[in-house]
Design an enzyme around this catalytic site. Structure first.
Site, mmCIF file in Angstrom:
data_model
loop_
_atom_site.group_PDB
_atom_site.id
_atom_site.type_symbol
_atom_site.label_atom_id
_atom_site.label_comp_id
_atom_site.label_asym_id
_atom_site.label_seq_id
_atom_site.Cartn_x
_atom_site.Cartn_y
_atom_site.Cartn_z
ATOM 1 N N ARG A 164 -13.187 6.163 1.088
ATOM 2 C CA ARG A 164 -13.253 4.924 0.304
ATOM 3 C C ARG A 164 -14.071 5.183 -0.947
ATOM 4 N NH1 ARG A 164 -14.502 -0.994 1.233
ATOM 5 N NH2 ARG A 164 -13.838 -0.773 -0.918
ATOM 6 N N ARG B 116 -14.603 9.359 -5.087
ATOM 7 C CA ARG B 116 -13.675 10.148 -4.274
ATOM 8 C C ARG B 116 -13.601 11.586 -4.760
ATOM 9 N NH1 ARG B 116 -8.746 6.069 -2.700
ATOM 10 N NH2 ARG B 116 -9.983 4.187 -2.818
ATOM 11 N N LYS C 117 0.236 -2.791 -7.094
ATOM 12 C CA LYS C 117 0.389 -2.434 -5.679
ATOM 13 C C LYS C 117 -0.636 -3.139 -4.788
ATOM 14 C CE LYS C 117 -2.339 1.797 -5.214
ATOM 15 N NZ LYS C 117 -2.310 3.158 -4.697
ATOM 16 N N ASP C 118 -1.679 -3.695 -5.385
ATOM 17 C CA ASP C 118 -2.690 -4.401 -4.591
ATOM 18 C C ASP C 118 -2.329 -5.861 -4.324
ATOM 19 O OD1 ASP C 118 -4.186 -2.095 -4.601
ATOM 20 O OD2 ASP C 118 -5.482 -2.711 -6.258
ATOM 21 N N CYS D 42 -0.030 -4.355 2.343
ATOM 22 C CA CYS D 42 -0.274 -3.252 1.423
ATOM 23 C C CYS D 42 -0.855 -2.045 2.138
ATOM 24 C CB CYS D 42 -1.208 -3.692 0.306
ATOM 25 S SG CYS D 42 -2.777 -4.317 0.915
ATOM 26 N N ARG E 25 -0.323 4.926 4.571
ATOM 27 C CA ARG E 25 0.920 5.485 4.018
ATOM 28 C C ARG E 25 0.745 6.956 3.688
ATOM 29 N NH1 ARG E 25 2.054 6.725 -1.033
ATOM 30 N NH2 ARG E 25 0.132 5.741 -1.728
ATOM 31 N N ARG E 26 -0.378 7.307 3.053
ATOM 32 C CA ARG E 26 -0.613 8.721 2.718
ATOM 33 C C ARG E 26 -0.897 9.540 3.967
ATOM 34 N NH1 ARG E 26 -4.234 6.619 -2.188
ATOM 35 N NH2 ARG E 26 -2.611 6.433 -3.758
HETATM 36 N N1 PBG Z 1 -5.678 1.576 -3.456
HETATM 37 C C1 PBG Z 1 -6.456 1.149 -4.566
HETATM 38 C C2 PBG Z 1 -5.771 1.415 -5.863
HETATM 39 N N2 PBG Z 1 -5.079 0.435 -6.468
HETATM 40 C C3 PBG Z 1 -4.511 0.975 -7.610
HETATM 41 C C4 PBG Z 1 -4.872 2.310 -7.702
HETATM 42 C C5 PBG Z 1 -4.472 3.272 -8.735
HETATM 43 C C6 PBG Z 1 -3.653 2.782 -9.870
HETATM 44 C C7 PBG Z 1 -2.258 2.310 -9.522
HETATM 45 O O1 PBG Z 1 -1.643 2.707 -8.526
HETATM 46 O O2 PBG Z 1 -1.745 1.500 -10.296
HETATM 47 C C8 PBG Z 1 -5.694 2.594 -6.609
HETATM 48 C C9 PBG Z 1 -6.337 3.890 -6.312
HETATM 49 C C10 PBG Z 1 -5.470 4.853 -5.568
HETATM 50 O O3 PBG Z 1 -4.566 4.449 -4.825
HETATM 51 O O4 PBG Z 1 -5.708 6.066 -5.682
#
Ligand code: PBG
Length: 324
Positions: free
Chosen positions: A153, A159, A87-88, A246, A135-136
């Site tokens: 962050r 967190r 997702k990154d 993203c 998004r959240r």
């Molecule tokens: N945003 C950063 C990130 N990139 C991937 C994950 C978690 C693992 C994943 O989604 O594969 C996270 C942390 C999160 O969103 O809580």
């Protein structure tokens, strides 16, 4: 130099971010490669600007900052494999790099960690919820629970610490990240995607190789999961067609299920105004072999039905005129 070794005997160097989450997931990939191909692997930490800086992610160009340093190390021959959270990764292809494998996905859903074992619905109005993700934030706001959203962050342990030490009443984060560091049972609620659609690609990993590395095909054979790849391809098509990054308030979740006439791809997506006052939710299904088109057509229909205006408002808000 390792380049002088034959590819059969060389150690495969697996590049990883240095965080606990990244090292754990890269370690799983390295172990799976060793098990499947019988080649030794080693983890190589690649420090990224995003790991060092304390600035808000959005101001550094989003989570893409984590990806570029690993890709540079891959192209420079310092590592042979780069492992990212899928997702990154930006949706645009990276020249000289192939997505060799998308392994079987973890639970893609978002999770809540709240004080006293509470769920979102049990938190009293005015409770503070930390998340840095637009998004959240927007989907939480759309639930209308009167929660107070706070910027958040840091790595997963940091967190969670904010809830444990009473600074926040709750946080939202990817369940996959929790599982990978062995803390999944600390979630007090796993959110239904009907209320909180995850980020496109959430819970999946991306295993990248140099395009000219002949070992890439063996890595695909060993690690790639066709259903996960089809699902994330459709999800990322939504992002690409919406031209969203993203960090945009876009969620999408697809899965491949067995139908009467073979496998079928199902996808749900949402685009929101940042404050959650507008949410456009749509779903579609189609052939997993045309995963990109299924996602792209869904996004196109969402653009027609109001998402275009939402995306325009977003880009005009934070980019100077003329910026692509
Ligand atoms: N945003 C950063 C990130 N990139 C991937 C994950 C978690 C693992 C994943 O989604 O594969 C996270 C942390 C999160 O969103 O809580």
């Amino acid at each position: 130099m390792s380049q002088t070794l034959s590819s059969e005997t060389a150690v495969l160097r697996v590049g990883t971010r240095a965080s606990r989450l990244a090292r754990t997931q890269s370690g799983h990939v390295a172990d799976a490669i060793t098990a499947a191909l019988g080649v030794p692997t080693e983890l190589v930490d690649v420090t990224t600007h995003g790991d060092i800086s304390r600035a808000p992610l959005a101001s550094m160009g989003g989570t893409g900052v984590f990806v570029s340093a690993l890709r540079e190390a891959l192209l420079a021959g310092e590592v042979d494999i780069a492992v990212h959270s899928l997702k990154d990764i930006p949706t645009a292809p990276a020249p000289g790099i192939v997505l060799a494998a998308v392994p079987v996905r973890e639970d893609p859903r978002d999770a809540v960690i709240a004080r006293d074992g509470l769920t979102l619905g049990e938190l009293p109005p005015g409770s503070t919820v930390g998340t840095g993700s637009p998004r959240r934030r927007s989907q939480l706001a759309a639930l209308g629970l009167g929660l107070e959203l706070r910027e958040l962050r840091g790595n997963v342990d940091t967190r969670i610490g904010k809830v444990r030490d009473g600074e926040l009443d709750a946080i939202i984060l990817a369940r996959a990240g929790l599982s990978r560091i062995g803390r999944a049972d600390e979630a007090t609620e796993v959110l239904d995607p009907l209320q909180m659609l995850p980020a496109p690609g959430q819970g999946a990993l991306a295993v990248e190789c140099r395009a000219d590395d002949e070992r890439a095909a063996a890595i695909t054979a060993a690690l790639d999961d066709a259903a996960t790849r089809a699902a994330v391809t459709a999800e990322r098509a939504v992002l690409a067609v919406l031209e969203a990054g993203c960090s945009a308030p876009v969620g999408a979740l697809a899965e491949v299920a067995e139908g009467e006439d073979g496998d079928e791809l199902w996808i749900r997506a949402v685009v929101l105004a940042p404050d959650g006052s507008v949410a456009i939710r749509r779903s579609a299904n189609g052939d997993p072999a045309s995963a990109y088109d299924v996602g792209a057509q869904l996004a196109a229909s969402m653009l027609d039905e109001g998402a275009a205006d939402l995306m325009n408002d977003l880009t005009s808000g934070d980019a100077p005129p003329g910026t692509p």
